[in-house]
Design a protein around this motif. Structure first.
Motif, short mmCIF file in Angstrom:
data_model
loop_
_atom_site.label_atom_id
_atom_site.label_comp_id
_atom_site.label_asym_id
_atom_site.label_seq_id
_atom_site.Cartn_x
_atom_site.Cartn_y
_atom_site.Cartn_z
N UNK A 101 36.67 32.91 40.31
CA UNK A 101 35.38 33.58 40.52
C UNK A 101 35.08 34.72 39.55
N UNK A 102 36.01 35.06 38.69
CA UNK A 102 35.81 36.24 37.83
C UNK A 102 34.57 36.13 36.94
N UNK A 130 31.45 37.00 38.80
CA UNK A 130 31.31 38.44 39.01
C UNK A 130 30.77 39.13 37.75
N UNK A 131 31.19 38.62 36.60
CA UNK A 131 30.71 39.22 35.34
C UNK A 131 29.21 39.00 35.15
N UNK A 160 27.47 41.52 37.30
CA UNK A 160 27.53 42.89 36.78
C UNK A 160 26.64 43.10 35.56
N UNK A 176 26.00 49.15 39.40
CA UNK A 176 26.65 49.60 40.64
C UNK A 176 25.69 50.43 41.49
N UNK A 229 38.26 40.29 43.74
CA UNK A 229 37.73 39.82 42.45
C UNK A 229 37.44 40.99 41.53
N UNK A 230 36.87 42.04 42.09
CA UNK A 230 36.59 43.22 41.27
C UNK A 230 37.89 43.74 40.66
N UNK A 270 40.56 41.90 39.93
CA UNK A 270 40.94 40.97 38.86
C UNK A 270 40.18 41.26 37.59
N UNK A 271 38.89 41.56 37.76
CA UNK A 271 38.06 41.83 36.59
C UNK A 271 38.52 43.09 35.89
N UNK A 288 41.66 42.37 33.97
CA UNK A 288 41.43 41.61 32.76
C UNK A 288 40.84 42.49 31.66
#
Lengths: 106, 106
Positions: free
Chosen positions: A74-75, A78-79, A82, A87, B93-94, B96-97, B100
């Motif tokens: 899922x990363x 999420x990008x 964003x 935020x 997930x946040x 993981x991001x 990375x």
DNA sequence: TTGACATGTGACCAAATAGTCACATATGAT
DNA sequence: ATCATATGTGACTATTTGGTCACATGTCAA
């Protein structure tokens, strides 16, 4: 062109989104298992789509013997989020979404 | 095919993503203003892309006189996010991001 | 080793898409 | 009214993409 190009192009196809849905519901399936759920398409079609998803890192794989297991990552999604939702704005957008779902009676 | 099909197809093109970026940075621009920032493409190309974004509700517009103002609507993007990332998994997930980005030195 | 199973490759065709252009409508200023 | 400005439409072409097939590789079991 940007660095998430592969991700966006991968998500553009409904068959590939369905594949991601299948992995969300049951992670770690083989090609053959995924083909069974997509009977309207040949094995080659499914394989081609999986390769696109893998190239975009939306799916990661693990080879065990003659089988290959597929997992949802899922990363990148999420990008995407964003990129256009800061935020600060996030609670506001979530509110808009809730409002819309309420209006639509969903 | 699913209900967000227009949104995904709209996001598949890099020019359209750039347009969304422009609106994120400066909301409420006219067609002519957006064309100025995309000198490699004709007015017709930009207009066609804006129409796709508008059909996907990623951009909402307001006509004032002979001008048409374009605004970014982040709600569909939030819906994409929510489709594959559950509220429970979100902090994970946040993380993981962040990991990375740290590994990649970004 | 023989055969069945699971996955992979390259070429091929049909359909969808990006981009451009000639032409058109509508608004504001003089 | 006239003209420049701002946006809109339909048709057309080049390129990309989705899907299939014949063929190929690698793996497990008897």
């Amino acid at each position: 062109m940007d660095d998430l190009d592969d991700v966006f192009r991968a998500l553009a196809d409904p068959t590939r989104r369905r594949l991601l849905d299948r992995l969300r519901d049951a992670d770690g399936q083989t090609l053959a298992a995924l083909v069974d759920e997509h009977e309207e398409m040949t094995r080659f079609g499914v394989m081609k789509h999986l390769r696109v998803l893998e190239a975009a890192h939306l799916v990661v794989t693990e080879k065990v013997g003659r089988e290959k297991f597929h997992y949802l990552n899922p990363v990148p999604i999420r990008e995407i989020h964003d990129r256009w939702i800061s935020r600060f704005a996030e609670p506001h957008v979530a509110g808009l979404l809730a409002l819309r779902q309420h209006v639509e009676g969903a």
